[in-house]
Design an enzyme around this catalytic site. Sequence first.
Site, PDB file in Angstrom:
ATOM      1  N   ARG A  38      -2.709  -7.270 -10.041  1.00 22.00           N
ATOM      2  CA  ARG A  38      -3.032  -8.697 -10.179  1.00 22.00           C
ATOM      3  C   ARG A  38      -3.722  -8.997 -11.506  1.00 22.00           C
ATOM      4  O   ARG A  38      -3.550 -10.090 -12.063  1.00 22.00           O
ATOM      5  CB  ARG A  38      -3.896  -9.168  -9.007  1.00 22.00           C
ATOM      6  CG  ARG A  38      -3.058  -9.465  -7.768  1.00 22.00           C
ATOM      7  CD  ARG A  38      -3.891 -10.036  -6.637  1.00 22.00           C
ATOM      8  NE  ARG A  38      -3.025 -10.484  -5.544  1.00 22.00           N
ATOM      9  CZ  ARG A  38      -3.461 -10.864  -4.356  1.00 22.00           C
ATOM     10  NH1 ARG A  38      -4.757 -10.854  -4.092  1.00 22.00           N
ATOM     11  NH2 ARG A  38      -2.610 -11.251  -3.438  1.00 22.00           N
ATOM     12  N   LYS A 198       5.514  -6.416  13.552  1.00 23.11           N
ATOM     13  CA  LYS A 198       5.504  -7.348  14.683  1.00 23.11           C
ATOM     14  C   LYS A 198       6.313  -8.614  14.480  1.00 23.11           C
ATOM     15  O   LYS A 198       6.248  -9.242  13.422  1.00 23.11           O
ATOM     16  CB  LYS A 198       4.061  -7.763  14.962  1.00 23.11           C
ATOM     17  CG  LYS A 198       3.228  -6.635  15.517  1.00 23.11           C
ATOM     18  CD  LYS A 198       1.848  -7.135  15.806  1.00 23.11           C
ATOM     19  CE  LYS A 198       1.051  -6.087  16.572  1.00 23.11           C
ATOM     20  NZ  LYS A 198      -0.311  -6.555  16.793  1.00 23.11           N
ATOM     21  N   GLY A 355       2.455  -8.691   1.417  1.00 27.54           N
ATOM     22  CA  GLY A 355       1.768  -7.539   2.009  1.00 27.54           C
ATOM     23  C   GLY A 355       2.292  -6.181   1.578  1.00 27.54           C
ATOM     24  O   GLY A 355       2.277  -5.826   0.409  1.00 27.54           O
ATOM     25  N   GLY A 378      -0.090 -13.669   1.912  1.00 28.16           N
ATOM     26  CA  GLY A 378       0.017 -14.830   2.803  1.00 28.16           C
ATOM     27  C   GLY A 378       0.810 -15.976   2.193  1.00 28.16           C
ATOM     28  O   GLY A 378       1.588 -16.636   2.887  1.00 28.16           O
TER      29      GLY A 378
END
Length: 398
Positions: A38, A198, A355, A378
């Site tokens: 970053r 998930k 992620g 996100g």
Amino acid sequence: MTKTFRTLDDVDVKGKRVLLRVDLNVPMDAGKVTDTTRLERVMPTITELSSKGAKVILLAHFGRPKGRDDKNSLKPVAAALADVIKKPVGFADDCIGEPAAKAIAAMNDGDILCLENTRFHPEEEKNDPAFVAKLAELGDIWVNDAFSAAHRAHATTEGLGHKLPAYAGRTMQAELVALNKALEAPVKPVIAIVGGAKVSTKIDLLENLVTKVQALVIGGGMANTFLHAQGVKVGKSLCEKDLAPTALRILDKAEAANCAIILPVDATVAYHFEANAPSFAYGLDAIPPDSMILDVGPRSIERIHAAIDDAATLVWNGPVGAFELTPFDKGTVEAAKHAAKRTKAGKLVSVAGGGDTVAALNHAGVADDFTYISTAGGAFLEWMEGKPLPGVEVLQVK
Ligand code: 3PG
Ligand code: MG
């Protein structure tokens, strides 16, 4: 979402106090930055503004502090940033009030100053107008280069855009151009690869994607939930059985939208969730009841390759197996290498983010070969869900 926004091409920054929102929320361990990606990403905008004679004032958050908390100080991050950009970066102990005002008053054109963690003030996350006004006093223009924080409607990610002339930084600009090519105005057919543990965290994302892409590969633990919903016995695999109706609804929606769903047709299983556990490839009708699916199987990998070959554009989020454990990284690594090869051959526009995805592509050694890799977590997911991002919306020229 990227219709029109102002960039650094539209402003003369010389002598101006530029409030530059960046994402310095880097991983740290024992006071040291462990991944400088970053910091590298914010470098182009900082150096461009500095070399054009702006006073570059960095605004950023770090962690999720509740009030002032030295563990979440940006001071060590500012020092690491100075190393990466090879320029001095000053530091002020607060992002508003006298410490900030004094440090800014002492700046020369071209200087770079980092202000302390904006989240030390709870008003940041509340997008409090009085706090926004105090910040706005410190600058002449606001430049947002923090796509990865653009899903937050906070004072420094959104509020300032209503108070000061607002511009996209170079990294934000590159991100918006890449995302536009991936889903808003892509060359078709578009394929998405979505993995991860998930279904529950990606329901909105899957429901949006099936209306936008022509093929959707589902892998990772979440594929087990779909297989279970279709009657496959998945043994001890990770599986959200209560989400079977949701999985079926997504499959129906995909069919109605003419989106081909590509689920695993075989599986690599093991009896222990650990690196180098003995592994076996099985057809879906033969998963042993006491085993776990930890990766897609060899026939599934071939199928994914063929599907990538049929596509002109790829959007990727999430690994298709337990990539952090060898040999269960195989599906993810092979698919990533194949996508990289097609991209290098000029046959595919490939965009990935969110992620674990960047870590997975780095692990596969192909991160540089993709068309674009987002460092956003996100924000990338919310973009894939089709949600407007406040920090991007505020940049739109009406
Ligand atoms: C991130 O690291 O994902 C961004 O900096 C946003 O941080 P947040 O999730 O704490 O808002
Ligand atoms: Mg986050």
